[in-house]
Design a protein around this motif. Sequence first.
Motif, short mmCIF file in Angstrom:
data_model
loop_
_atom_site.label_atom_id
_atom_site.label_comp_id
_atom_site.label_asym_id
_atom_site.label_seq_id
_atom_site.Cartn_x
_atom_site.Cartn_y
_atom_site.Cartn_z
N VAL A 32 -106.96 -13.33 -95.50
CA VAL A 32 -106.55 -12.31 -94.54
C VAL A 32 -107.27 -12.53 -93.21
O VAL A 32 -106.66 -12.46 -92.13
N THR A 33 -108.57 -12.85 -93.28
CA THR A 33 -109.34 -13.08 -92.05
C THR A 33 -108.82 -14.28 -91.29
O THR A 33 -108.68 -14.25 -90.06
N GLY A 34 -108.52 -15.37 -92.02
CA GLY A 34 -108.03 -16.58 -91.36
C GLY A 34 -106.70 -16.37 -90.67
O GLY A 34 -106.51 -16.78 -89.51
N VAL A 35 -105.74 -15.74 -91.34
CA VAL A 35 -104.43 -15.48 -90.74
C VAL A 35 -104.56 -14.49 -89.58
O VAL A 35 -103.89 -14.62 -88.55
N TYR A 36 -105.45 -13.50 -89.76
CA TYR A 36 -105.66 -12.52 -88.69
C TYR A 36 -106.21 -13.19 -87.43
O TYR A 36 -105.72 -12.97 -86.32
N ARG A 37 -107.20 -14.04 -87.61
CA ARG A 37 -107.80 -14.75 -86.45
C ARG A 37 -106.79 -15.66 -85.78
O ARG A 37 -106.85 -15.89 -84.58
N LEU A 38 -105.89 -16.22 -86.58
CA LEU A 38 -104.90 -17.15 -86.04
C LEU A 38 -104.07 -16.49 -84.94
O LEU A 38 -103.70 -17.14 -83.95
N PHE A 39 -103.79 -15.20 -85.09
CA PHE A 39 -102.95 -14.51 -84.11
C PHE A 39 -103.72 -13.52 -83.24
O PHE A 39 -103.31 -13.25 -82.11
N ALA A 40 -104.84 -12.99 -83.73
CA ALA A 40 -105.51 -11.91 -83.01
C ALA A 40 -106.34 -12.41 -81.83
O ALA A 40 -106.51 -11.69 -80.84
N LEU A 41 -106.86 -13.63 -81.90
CA LEU A 41 -107.79 -14.10 -80.88
C LEU A 41 -107.12 -14.92 -79.78
O LEU A 41 -107.80 -15.40 -78.88
N ALA A 42 -105.82 -15.05 -79.84
CA ALA A 42 -105.09 -15.86 -78.84
C ALA A 42 -104.32 -14.96 -77.90
O ALA A 42 -104.15 -13.76 -78.13
N SER A 43 -103.85 -15.56 -76.80
CA SER A 43 -103.08 -14.80 -75.81
C SER A 43 -101.69 -14.48 -76.35
O SER A 43 -101.20 -15.08 -77.32
N ARG A 44 -101.04 -13.53 -75.69
CA ARG A 44 -99.69 -13.13 -76.10
C ARG A 44 -98.72 -14.30 -75.97
O ARG A 44 -97.87 -14.50 -76.83
N ARG A 45 -98.88 -15.08 -74.92
CA ARG A 45 -97.96 -16.21 -74.72
C ARG A 45 -98.13 -17.25 -75.82
O ARG A 45 -97.16 -17.79 -76.34
N ARG A 46 -99.40 -17.55 -76.17
CA ARG A 46 -99.65 -18.52 -77.25
C ARG A 46 -99.04 -18.03 -78.55
O ARG A 46 -98.39 -18.79 -79.30
N ASN A 47 -99.21 -16.76 -78.87
CA ASN A 47 -98.65 -16.19 -80.09
C ASN A 47 -97.13 -16.24 -80.09
O ASN A 47 -96.51 -16.50 -81.12
N MET A 48 -96.53 -15.98 -78.93
CA MET A 48 -95.08 -16.00 -78.84
C MET A 48 -94.55 -17.41 -79.11
O MET A 48 -93.58 -17.60 -79.85
N VAL A 49 -95.22 -18.41 -78.51
CA VAL A 49 -94.81 -19.79 -78.73
C VAL A 49 -94.98 -20.19 -80.20
O VAL A 49 -94.10 -20.81 -80.80
N LEU A 50 -96.11 -19.80 -80.78
CA LEU A 50 -96.37 -20.15 -82.18
C LEU A 50 -95.35 -19.51 -83.11
O LEU A 50 -94.84 -20.15 -84.03
N ILE A 51 -95.03 -18.23 -82.88
CA ILE A 51 -94.04 -17.55 -83.71
C ILE A 51 -92.67 -18.19 -83.57
O ILE A 51 -91.94 -18.38 -84.55
N LEU A 52 -92.31 -18.57 -82.34
CA LEU A 52 -91.02 -19.24 -82.13
C LEU A 52 -90.98 -20.58 -82.86
O LEU A 52 -89.97 -20.93 -83.48
N LEU A 53 -92.07 -21.33 -82.79
CA LEU A 53 -92.11 -22.62 -83.49
C LEU A 53 -92.02 -22.44 -85.01
O LEU A 53 -91.36 -23.22 -85.70
N LEU A 54 -92.67 -21.40 -85.52
CA LEU A 54 -92.57 -21.11 -86.95
C LEU A 54 -91.14 -20.74 -87.34
O LEU A 54 -90.64 -21.15 -88.40
#
Length: 456
Positions: free
Chosen positions: A236-258
């Motif tokens: 849970v901590t690893g997945v949380y850090r993957l998205f919580a510590l990055a910018s909104r734009r980075r998260n948007m790109v990562l979610i789109l790629l997924l």
Amino acid sequence: MKGLYFVEPVVALYSFACFLIYPLVSQYVYRRMWQDLTNTTYPTTDNASSCMVNTNQSSHEKVQRAASLFSLYNELFSMIPSLIVTLLLVAYSDHRGRKISIALPLVGSLVYTSSFLAISFFELNIYLLIVANFASSLFGGVGTMLGGCFSYIADLCSDGKLKTLRMAGVDMVLGLLSGVASISTGYFLRASGFNWPFFTAFLCHAANLLYVIVLLEETWKSPDLQEMQPPLKKLVTGVYRLFALASRRRNMVLILLLLIFFTYSFSNIGGLALVTLYELNEPLCWSEILIGYGSALSTLVFLTSFIGVFILSHCLPNVAIVFVGLLSIMSGLIMTAFARTTLAMFLVRVPMLLAIMPAPVLRSMMSKIVSKSEQGALFACVACLENLSSNVAFAVFNSLYAATVAWFPGFSFLLAGGLCLLPVALLGVVAFLGPDEAGEAEALIAGEEAGDAPSI
């Protein structure tokens, strides 16, 4: 003794063992269903399958439908445990090393192949295959093993282009060795029946597990090991850090790629999962020898896709390479829907020569926009999505094929090709956001904050 830092032999032996029996699973189920539903011996000739023999057409449709639904049930029972174990093991590798997520799926493969051998040798109830598949899924599956291997490569490669080529190389090894296995499967089956291929696959998985345990060197240990923290909390901590510590734009790109990776896998796997049944059905009526040649020819796509990535990476951005690969799989699936002759069925492999390119390129794009300490969490998500897309695609397309085989067997392939438009559309959004440059800069910042992984 100093260990080795090569996961390619693991992937090679694993793919050979899996694809030695993978084409046989559909054929074994098909033959057992034929015997159970028609109360007759499965008819074979030297050059053709059962539908070339003078039999009732309704019998073929009944067996096709029953075999397709069996595959559906088989995938449904293994889907949930496989997804959970994949998430746990690959994310846990950020804290205990990558080897655990590579070794345990090999144990599961040993369980599955030994069970399959026992069912075939003693002619046990065919539905015990579902139980065996469920038991093996408790150790993870191919997604777990590949997730561990790609995380392993991400630890070794800091250069983005080298990482892309190494990941494409793993896909190429996967394809080439599966091709060698597929082309020998038909001859193996005709010469010795089902039992010897299953036993050979068991020996390959056993040797592979020995290599991982004894020779393969570990690449990653977390710099902040928390010995008392339970594995689920680490996940849970690893997945949380993957998205919580990055910018909104980075998260948007990562979610789109997924999402692109998920929809691509869903369309690709869903369509290709039906190929053996489609080839056994009228009017193709392929024998086991032709099925072996067709499977081997399909695996050449892995080699041509690697060559495509190697060449195109020097002149095109990653987004364009993924787009070319999506067009390749879409055109091939649509051609398959209308293939009615042996020549046409072989020729559908031609437009699909670059169909595997999106997978390694998307993995590399995602890996470059997260820090080194988050590679396991990332590839846990990727492997989970790949498992989910595979199982859902199997369930959806097998049930769809069972419902449409009587009036248009190619409908499922046509639908799979049309669904490729979804990742194409999402890829356009990623191209607009321009993830490569911004993503790599953010990955460097995240890496500095999280601490560098041990260099090798």
